[in-house]
Design a protein around this motif. Structure first.
Motif, mmCIF file in Angstrom:
data_model
loop_
_atom_site.group_PDB
_atom_site.id
_atom_site.type_symbol
_atom_site.label_atom_id
_atom_site.label_comp_id
_atom_site.label_asym_id
_atom_site.label_seq_id
_atom_site.Cartn_x
_atom_site.Cartn_y
_atom_site.Cartn_z
ATOM 1 N N GLY A 15 20.378 51.088 35.080
ATOM 2 C CA GLY A 15 19.769 50.886 36.382
ATOM 3 C C GLY A 15 19.704 49.445 36.824
ATOM 4 O O GLY A 15 19.368 49.175 37.986
ATOM 5 N N GLY A 16 20.022 48.532 35.944
ATOM 6 C CA GLY A 16 19.985 47.124 36.264
ATOM 7 C C GLY A 16 21.218 46.658 37.005
ATOM 8 O O GLY A 16 22.117 47.438 37.331
ATOM 9 N N SER A 17 21.260 45.353 37.259
ATOM 10 C CA SER A 17 22.341 44.754 38.031
ATOM 11 C C SER A 17 22.865 43.503 37.355
ATOM 12 O O SER A 17 22.141 42.808 36.644
ATOM 13 C CB SER A 17 21.860 44.381 39.439
ATOM 14 N N LEU A 18 24.129 43.229 37.594
ATOM 15 C CA LEU A 18 24.773 41.999 37.177
ATOM 16 C C LEU A 18 25.749 41.583 38.258
ATOM 17 O O LEU A 18 26.283 42.431 38.969
ATOM 18 C CB LEU A 18 25.537 42.159 35.862
ATOM 19 N N ARG A 19 26.006 40.294 38.366
ATOM 20 C CA ARG A 19 27.058 39.802 39.227
ATOM 21 C C ARG A 19 28.047 38.997 38.397
ATOM 22 O O ARG A 19 27.681 37.978 37.797
ATOM 23 C CB ARG A 19 26.526 38.932 40.369
ATOM 24 N N LEU A 20 29.270 39.461 38.371
ATOM 25 C CA LEU A 20 30.334 38.760 37.681
ATOM 26 C C LEU A 20 31.034 37.804 38.638
ATOM 27 O O LEU A 20 31.214 38.113 39.813
ATOM 28 C CB LEU A 20 31.354 39.744 37.109
ATOM 29 N N SER A 21 31.437 36.664 38.114
ATOM 30 C CA SER A 21 32.175 35.688 38.890
ATOM 31 C C SER A 21 33.487 35.372 38.197
ATOM 32 O O SER A 21 33.568 35.366 36.972
ATOM 33 C CB SER A 21 31.370 34.389 39.056
ATOM 34 N N CYS A 22 34.504 35.100 38.984
ATOM 35 C CA CYS A 22 35.803 34.709 38.473
ATOM 36 C C CYS A 22 36.278 33.506 39.263
ATOM 37 O O CYS A 22 36.561 33.624 40.462
ATOM 38 C CB CYS A 22 36.804 35.856 38.584
ATOM 39 N N ALA A 23 36.351 32.372 38.600
ATOM 40 C CA ALA A 23 36.826 31.148 39.219
ATOM 41 C C ALA A 23 38.319 31.007 38.964
ATOM 42 O O ALA A 23 38.759 31.014 37.815
ATOM 43 C CB ALA A 23 36.067 29.950 38.674
ATOM 44 N N ALA A 24 39.080 30.866 40.028
ATOM 45 C CA ALA A 24 40.528 30.768 39.936
ATOM 46 C C ALA A 24 40.989 29.351 40.220
ATOM 47 O O ALA A 24 40.455 28.671 41.097
ATOM 48 C CB ALA A 24 41.197 31.730 40.915
ATOM 49 N N SER A 25 41.992 28.926 39.487
ATOM 50 C CA SER A 25 42.622 27.640 39.730
ATOM 51 C C SER A 25 44.125 27.801 39.606
ATOM 52 O O SER A 25 44.617 28.786 39.059
ATOM 53 C CB SER A 25 42.106 26.575 38.759
ATOM 54 N N GLY A 26 44.847 26.822 40.117
ATOM 55 C CA GLY A 26 46.289 26.914 40.146
ATOM 56 C C GLY A 26 46.776 27.363 41.511
ATOM 57 O O GLY A 26 46.092 27.197 42.517
ATOM 58 N N SER A 27 47.952 27.947 41.536
ATOM 59 C CA SER A 27 48.587 28.349 42.783
ATOM 60 C C SER A 27 48.212 29.783 43.121
ATOM 61 O O SER A 27 48.727 30.733 42.522
ATOM 62 C CB SER A 27 50.104 28.203 42.676
ATOM 63 N N ILE A 28 47.305 29.929 44.070
ATOM 64 C CA ILE A 28 46.873 31.241 44.540
ATOM 65 C C ILE A 28 47.497 31.498 45.900
ATOM 66 O O ILE A 28 47.302 30.717 46.832
ATOM 67 C CB ILE A 28 45.347 31.341 44.622
ATOM 68 N N TRP A 29 48.238 32.584 46.032
ATOM 69 C CA TRP A 29 48.852 32.953 47.296
ATOM 70 C C TRP A 29 47.887 33.785 48.116
ATOM 71 O O TRP A 29 47.121 34.597 47.571
ATOM 72 C CB TRP A 29 50.129 33.769 47.068
ATOM 73 N N ARG A 30 47.928 33.623 49.431
ATOM 74 C CA ARG A 30 47.061 34.410 50.286
ATOM 75 C C ARG A 30 47.366 35.898 50.162
ATOM 76 O O ARG A 30 46.475 36.729 50.348
ATOM 77 C CB ARG A 30 47.191 33.964 51.739
ATOM 78 N N SER A 31 48.587 36.231 49.835
ATOM 79 C CA SER A 31 48.977 37.628 49.705
ATOM 80 C C SER A 31 48.591 38.246 48.367
ATOM 81 O O SER A 31 48.743 39.455 48.181
ATOM 82 C CB SER A 31 50.487 37.768 49.903
ATOM 83 N N ASP A 32 48.118 37.429 47.438
ATOM 84 C CA ASP A 32 47.726 37.950 46.131
ATOM 85 C C ASP A 32 46.578 38.925 46.258
ATOM 86 O O ASP A 32 45.617 38.691 46.994
ATOM 87 C CB ASP A 32 47.288 36.817 45.202
ATOM 88 N N ALA A 33 46.668 40.014 45.515
ATOM 89 C CA ALA A 33 45.511 40.865 45.314
ATOM 90 C C ALA A 33 44.719 40.330 44.129
ATOM 91 O O ALA A 33 45.289 39.928 43.117
ATOM 92 C CB ALA A 33 45.938 42.305 45.057
ATOM 93 N N MET A 34 43.420 40.320 44.257
ATOM 94 C CA MET A 34 42.555 39.945 43.155
ATOM 95 C C MET A 34 41.646 41.111 42.841
ATOM 96 O O MET A 34 41.307 41.896 43.729
ATOM 97 C CB MET A 34 41.737 38.698 43.487
ATOM 98 N N GLY A 35 41.272 41.211 41.589
ATOM 99 C CA GLY A 35 40.442 42.342 41.250
ATOM 100 C C GLY A 35 39.796 42.235 39.895
ATOM 101 O O GLY A 35 39.908 41.225 39.194
ATOM 102 N N TRP A 36 39.120 43.304 39.569
ATOM 103 C CA TRP A 36 38.440 43.439 38.295
ATOM 104 C C TRP A 36 38.919 44.697 37.598
ATOM 105 O O TRP A 36 39.037 45.760 38.221
ATOM 106 C CB TRP A 36 36.925 43.510 38.478
#
Length: 126
Positions: A15-36
């Motif tokens: 019943g609890g909550s968490l927030r995961l974060s993912c910091a990206a570096s390098g060459s990220i394209w706008r068309s890239d899909a990101m996910g978990w």
């Protein structure tokens, strides 16, 4: 190259909550899909949620969720910070897994490339 660093995992009661974060570096394209994705003990890695930027005529982000997390998890992205988030609410024991950040890219010649973070452990237990 793309480097991904996850954070925010831990031990939480049902019943609890968490927030995961993912910091990206390098060459990220706008068309890239990101996910978990997540991988529970004894199970295959599975998609949790993805987010992709809209095109030139549709500026809204597109999101997709596994049926098991719809209504409980929310994926979002802050392009200015090159960070993707996963807000996890109403957590259940079956959500226990290692959660991985992912970038999914397809080049103009159809080559698919995926990048992965190191993973962060989420344990839901009383």
């Amino acid at each position: 190259q793309v480097q991904l660093v996850e954070s925010g995992g831990g031990l939480v009661q049902p019943g609890g909550s968490l927030r995961l974060s993912c910091a990206a570096s390098g060459s990220i394209w706008r068309s890239d899909a990101m996910g978990w994705y997540r991988q529970a003990p004894g199970k295959q890695r599975e998609l949790v949620a993805t987010i992709r930027s809209g095109g030139t005529t549709n500026y809204a982000d597109s999101t997709n969720y596994a049926d098991s997390v719809k209504g409980r998890f929310t994926i979002s992205r802050d392009n200015a910070k090159n960070t993707v988030y996963l807000q996890m609410n109403s957590l259940k024991p079956e959500d226990t897994a290692v959660y991985y950040c992912n970038v999914d890219r397809t080049t103009v010649i159809g080559l698919r490339k995926q990048y992965w973070g190191q993973g962060t452990q989420v344990t839901v237990s009383s």
